[in-house]
Scaffold this motif. Structure first.
Motif, PDB file in Angstrom:
ATOM      1  N   ILE A   1       0.758  -1.312   0.068  1.00 35.79           N
ATOM      2  CA  ILE A   1      -0.060  -0.056   0.030  1.00 35.79           C
ATOM      3  C   ILE A   1       0.889   1.200  -0.071  1.00 35.79           C
ATOM      4  O   ILE A   1       0.599   2.189  -0.705  1.00 35.79           O
ATOM      5  CB  ILE A   1      -0.955  -0.027   1.334  1.00 35.79           C
ATOM      6  CG1 ILE A   1      -2.040  -1.145   1.039  1.00 35.79           C
ATOM      7  CG2 ILE A   1      -1.591   1.381   1.439  1.00 35.79           C
ATOM      8  CD1 ILE A   1      -3.093  -1.266   2.114  1.00 35.79           C
ATOM      9  N   VAL A   2       1.827   1.256   0.974  1.00 34.29           N
ATOM     10  CA  VAL A   2       2.821   2.570   0.859  1.00 34.29           C
ATOM     11  C   VAL A   2       3.399   2.622  -0.462  1.00 34.29           C
ATOM     12  O   VAL A   2       3.564   3.773  -0.780  1.00 34.29           O
ATOM     13  CB  VAL A   2       3.724   2.278   2.030  1.00 34.29           C
ATOM     14  CG1 VAL A   2       4.709   3.230   2.014  1.00 34.29           C
ATOM     15  CG2 VAL A   2       2.964   2.185   3.439  1.00 34.29           C
ATOM     16  N   LEU A   3       4.356   1.613  -0.864  1.00 36.99           N
ATOM     17  CA  LEU A   3       4.758   1.650  -2.103  1.00 36.99           C
ATOM     18  C   LEU A   3       3.978   2.047  -3.295  1.00 36.99           C
ATOM     19  O   LEU A   3       4.378   3.043  -4.096  1.00 36.99           O
ATOM     20  CB  LEU A   3       5.732   0.418  -2.512  1.00 36.99           C
ATOM     21  CG  LEU A   3       6.734   0.124  -1.644  1.00 36.99           C
ATOM     22  CD1 LEU A   3       7.530  -1.008  -1.753  1.00 36.99           C
ATOM     23  CD2 LEU A   3       7.944   1.238  -1.739  1.00 36.99           C
ATOM     24  N   ALA A   4       2.888   1.581  -3.408  1.00 36.26           N
ATOM     25  CA  ALA A   4       1.778   2.086  -4.416  1.00 36.26           C
ATOM     26  C   ALA A   4       1.398   3.580  -4.369  1.00 36.26           C
ATOM     27  O   ALA A   4       1.263   4.282  -5.238  1.00 36.26           O
ATOM     28  CB  ALA A   4       0.665   1.036  -4.411  1.00 36.26           C
TER      29      ALA A   4
ATOM     30  N   SER B   1      -5.524   1.900  -9.414  1.00 38.05           N
ATOM     31  CA  SER B   1      -5.138   1.725  -7.905  1.00 38.05           C
ATOM     32  C   SER B   1      -5.630   2.769  -7.002  1.00 38.05           C
ATOM     33  O   SER B   1      -5.972   2.533  -6.021  1.00 38.05           O
ATOM     34  CB  SER B   1      -3.683   2.052  -7.898  1.00 38.05           C
ATOM     35  OG  SER B   1      -2.901   1.081  -8.740  1.00 38.05           O
ATOM     36  N   ASN B   2      -6.059   4.140  -7.617  1.00 41.67           N
ATOM     37  CA  ASN B   2      -6.757   5.081  -6.812  1.00 41.67           C
ATOM     38  C   ASN B   2      -8.000   4.472  -6.379  1.00 41.67           C
ATOM     39  O   ASN B   2      -8.322   4.489  -4.962  1.00 41.67           O
ATOM     40  CB  ASN B   2      -7.178   6.057  -7.906  1.00 41.67           C
ATOM     41  CG  ASN B   2      -6.174   7.331  -7.779  1.00 41.67           C
ATOM     42  OD1 ASN B   2      -5.157   7.451  -6.824  1.00 41.67           O
ATOM     43  ND2 ASN B   2      -6.075   8.063  -8.874  1.00 41.67           N
ATOM     44  N   VAL B   3      -8.887   3.771  -7.279  1.00 37.48           N
ATOM     45  CA  VAL B   3     -10.227   3.120  -6.825  1.00 37.48           C
ATOM     46  C   VAL B   3      -9.957   2.148  -5.856  1.00 37.48           C
ATOM     47  O   VAL B   3     -10.915   1.979  -4.703  1.00 37.48           O
ATOM     48  CB  VAL B   3     -10.840   2.817  -7.919  1.00 37.48           C
ATOM     49  CG1 VAL B   3     -12.091   2.152  -7.523  1.00 37.48           C
ATOM     50  CG2 VAL B   3     -11.211   4.108  -8.842  1.00 37.48           C
ATOM     51  N   LEU B   4      -8.902   1.275  -6.084  1.00 38.83           N
ATOM     52  CA  LEU B   4      -8.917  -0.169  -5.308  1.00 38.83           C
ATOM     53  C   LEU B   4      -8.184   0.254  -3.831  1.00 38.83           C
ATOM     54  O   LEU B   4      -8.284  -0.707  -2.951  1.00 38.83           O
ATOM     55  CB  LEU B   4      -8.084  -0.856  -6.027  1.00 38.83           C
ATOM     56  CG  LEU B   4      -9.055  -1.421  -7.326  1.00 38.83           C
ATOM     57  CD1 LEU B   4      -8.235  -2.524  -7.882  1.00 38.83           C
ATOM     58  CD2 LEU B   4     -10.291  -2.353  -6.869  1.00 38.83           C
ATOM     59  N   MET B   5      -7.608   1.301  -3.731  1.00 35.15           N
ATOM     60  CA  MET B   5      -6.894   1.382  -2.176  1.00 35.15           C
ATOM     61  C   MET B   5      -7.842   1.483  -1.178  1.00 35.15           C
ATOM     62  O   MET B   5      -7.771   0.913  -0.220  1.00 35.15           O
ATOM     63  CB  MET B   5      -5.933   2.509  -2.496  1.00 35.15           C
ATOM     64  CG  MET B   5      -4.709   2.416  -2.930  1.00 35.15           C
ATOM     65  SD  MET B   5      -3.600   1.239  -2.203  1.00 35.15           S
ATOM     66  CE  MET B   5      -3.138   0.313  -3.523  1.00 35.15           C
ATOM     67  N   PRO B   6      -8.928   2.298  -1.215  1.00 35.81           N
ATOM     68  CA  PRO B   6      -9.860   2.266  -0.226  1.00 35.81           C
ATOM     69  C   PRO B   6     -10.550   0.906   0.077  1.00 35.81           C
ATOM     70  O   PRO B   6     -11.007   0.692   1.129  1.00 35.81           O
ATOM     71  CB  PRO B   6     -11.158   3.427  -0.576  1.00 35.81           C
ATOM     72  CG  PRO B   6     -10.192   4.185  -1.502  1.00 35.81           C
ATOM     73  CD  PRO B   6      -9.328   3.418  -2.098  1.00 35.81           C
TER      74      PRO B   6
ATOM     75  N   VAL C   1      -4.539  -6.547 -10.019  1.00 37.13           N
ATOM     76  CA  VAL C   1      -5.038  -5.348 -10.611  1.00 37.13           C
ATOM     77  C   VAL C   1      -4.051  -4.159 -10.413  1.00 37.13           C
ATOM     78  O   VAL C   1      -3.784  -3.645 -11.142  1.00 37.13           O
ATOM     79  CB  VAL C   1      -6.517  -4.925 -10.486  1.00 37.13           C
ATOM     80  CG1 VAL C   1      -6.669  -3.454 -11.291  1.00 37.13           C
ATOM     81  CG2 VAL C   1      -7.467  -5.891 -11.073  1.00 37.13           C
ATOM     82  N   VAL C   2      -4.116  -4.124  -9.170  1.00 44.15           N
ATOM     83  CA  VAL C   2      -2.853  -2.980  -8.643  1.00 44.15           C
ATOM     84  C   VAL C   2      -1.499  -3.289  -9.164  1.00 44.15           C
ATOM     85  O   VAL C   2      -0.858  -2.422  -9.099  1.00 44.15           O
ATOM     86  CB  VAL C   2      -3.041  -2.877  -6.996  1.00 44.15           C
ATOM     87  CG1 VAL C   2      -1.673  -1.978  -6.532  1.00 44.15           C
ATOM     88  CG2 VAL C   2      -4.373  -2.570  -6.455  1.00 44.15           C
ATOM     89  N   CYS C   3      -1.221  -4.628  -9.076  1.00 45.15           N
ATOM     90  CA  CYS C   3       0.125  -4.896  -9.487  1.00 45.15           C
ATOM     91  C   CYS C   3       0.477  -4.542 -10.858  1.00 45.15           C
ATOM     92  O   CYS C   3       1.559  -4.102 -11.450  1.00 45.15           O
ATOM     93  CB  CYS C   3       0.435  -6.496  -9.335  1.00 45.15           C
ATOM     94  SG  CYS C   3       2.055  -6.951  -9.928  1.00 45.15           S
TER      95      CYS C   3
END
Length: 481
Positions: free
Chosen positions: A89-92, A189-194, A151-153
């Motif tokens: 999470i932090v690195l993304a 990634s914006n959408v999936l972080m929360p 998806v984030v990867c």
């Protein structure tokens, strides 16, 4: 040891000791958040919860969040999985803004190198919200099919590839296309972080959103501060100065690789959510929620201010006689305000029954900052940079409210996609209009008046979005009426 994980594998009640991430800075941040981000959900909270919730400081969302439960695996695996998710999470988050702020610091050089007009440069600053709106809306569907980790990867890979090729692909069209490719990775990634925060850390939504937002602000300010001196150190070419940020995205791919095998809640995990809430999720028509619309408008207006700031603030200072290197540092100061405040504001917000007062304070700082940029842009540059930085912390507040206004991770996914996609659509005209006004008026008076004026509706809709209620309850009430 083979690491078989899912997004929800580590939050089983009472089965794990508080993990700490690998990095000391992350360890300190998690410790400040009240211990382990993945702690138990039996009532030990960070002050933002009541009983087992961890979603809202008020009554509407109490009892709505429940930790996911794992069908197999060991405590050690769950502990390492949690650590890996925190590092990921932090690195993304560190990679979600350098593509934009590094360009803002070198916008004049890019314009000269590619032969852009002021209007076309304004279009360039509008590309991020356009891509976030178009690609972000697809994130929940992609996550259901491939898993959020995968998806984030893939998003981190897209960021690295786009940043590496965009300075060298040739021509304005190629530059825009490569930028859009990188922004596609940022959008999903914006959408999936929360969603990831809600599923892995349901009792630490405020703390983990703060950690994520703090890392995002750090990456933003870092790119703004060092892009110009880094470019000079690497030979003075703006192309090299932009391409170097691809290395940070490559590093961010690594912690997400073990999560690629995850396929969501259907494959090995089940989120502990009441059946009634699941039925609400299946039938949820999010456009029937006034809070969802208010949050989308708030998100759009704060994004408008943020992207105008990232794209044009250095140019405002440079036109006032501030040297280019100092203008980049001032933008970095603006972005750096989000590092401490992005961690504090979500924690404060989750303790309040109504987030409206926070919205008002942030909006007032924005109005004061824009007024200062008009009256004395060079003389009070540092003060205006600080005020604009405080105002830009509406972004972590919006993310926090996304997690507070829905009862489950599925509801958060829908709300996050709707609020961010709709919001970014709303924000598209802002940076472009600023570029047009700047070019045709020959100064910053009209653009700054526009920026200050937009703060008024931002405060209004943010106040509405901050009310203590959930989208599920609003949709159900409307259906019953």
């Amino acid at each position: 040891m083979s690491l078989m994980v899912s997004e929800e594998a580590d939050t089983t009640r009472g089965t794990m000791t508080p993990p700490g991430p690998a990095g000391a800075a992350v360890r300190q941040a998690v410790a400040a958040a009240g211990g382990s981000a993945g702690g138990s959900v039996d009532g030990s909270t960070d002050g933002s919860t009541n009983g087992s919730t961890g979603v809202s400081g008020g009554g509407a969302a109490r009892g709505a969040a429940h930790a996911p439960v794992e069908r197999g695996g060991t405590t050690a695996t769950r502990t390492w999985a949690t650590r890996l998710v925190i590092v990921g999470i932090v690195l993304a988050a560190l990679n979600l803004r350098p593509a934009i702020t590094s360009l803002g610091a070198l916008l004049e050089e890019v314009r000269d190198g590619l032969g852009m007009s002021g209007t076309l440069a304004g279009l360039l600053t509008s590309v991020p919200p356009l891509c976030f709106a178009l690609f972000g809306s697809q994130a929940p569907r992609l996550a259901r099919r491939f898993g959020s980790g995968a998806v984030v990867c893939a998003g981190m890979v897209a960021i690295a590839t786009g940043l590496l090729i965009r300075p060298f692909i040739g021509g304005t069209a190629g530059f825009l296309a490569a930028t859009a490719f990188a922004l596609m990775g940022i959008a999903v990634s914006n959408v999936l972080m929360p969603v990831i925060v809600k599923r892995w850390f349901p009792d630490r939504v405020g703390s983990m959103t703060g950690l994520y937002s703090m890392a995002l602000a750090l990456g933003t300010s870092l790119a703004a501060a060092v892009t110009v001196p880094l470019t000079d150190a690497l030979g003075g070419s703006w192309r090299t100065g932009l391409a170097v940020w691809a290395a940070l995205a490559v590093v961010a791919v690594v912690p997400w690789l073990p999560l690629v095998r995850e396929r969501g809640t259907e494959a090995g995990t089940a989120e502990r959510v009441p059946a009634a809430v699941r039925r609400e999720d299946d039938a949820l028509r999010i456009t029937h929620s006034r809070t969802a619309w208010a949050l989308a408008c708030f998100f759009g207006l704060q994004a408008t201010a943020a992207y105008i700031t990232m794209g044009w603030l250095p140019q405002i200072f440079r036109d006032a006689g501030v040297p280019a290197s100092e203008a980049g540092v001032l933008l970095a100061v603006t972005m750096a305000m989000g590092v401490p405040l992005a961690f504090v504001i979500p924690r404060v917000a989750t303790r309040l029954p109504h987030q409206g007062p926070v919205v008002i304070v942030l909006g007032a700082c924005g109005i004061a900052g824009y007024a200062g940029l008009y009256l004395a842009p060079a003389g009070g540059a540092w003060a205006w940079a600080l005020l604009c930085g405080i105002s830009n912390c509406a972004f972590p507040l919006a993310l926090t409210m996304v997690g507070m206004r829905a009862k489950s991770s599925a509801g958060v996914a829908k709300l996050s996609a709707f609020a961010q996609s709709t919001g970014y659509l709303i924000s598209i005209p802002g940076p472009l209009l600023v570029g047009v006004l700047y070019q045709h008026s020959g100064g910053w008076g009209l653009p700054l008046a526009l920026m200050a004026g937009l703060m008024v509706p931002q405060i209004a809709v943010g106040f509405l979005a901050g009310r203590d209620r959930t989208i599920e309850d609003e949709v159900a009430a409307r259906a019953a009426a």
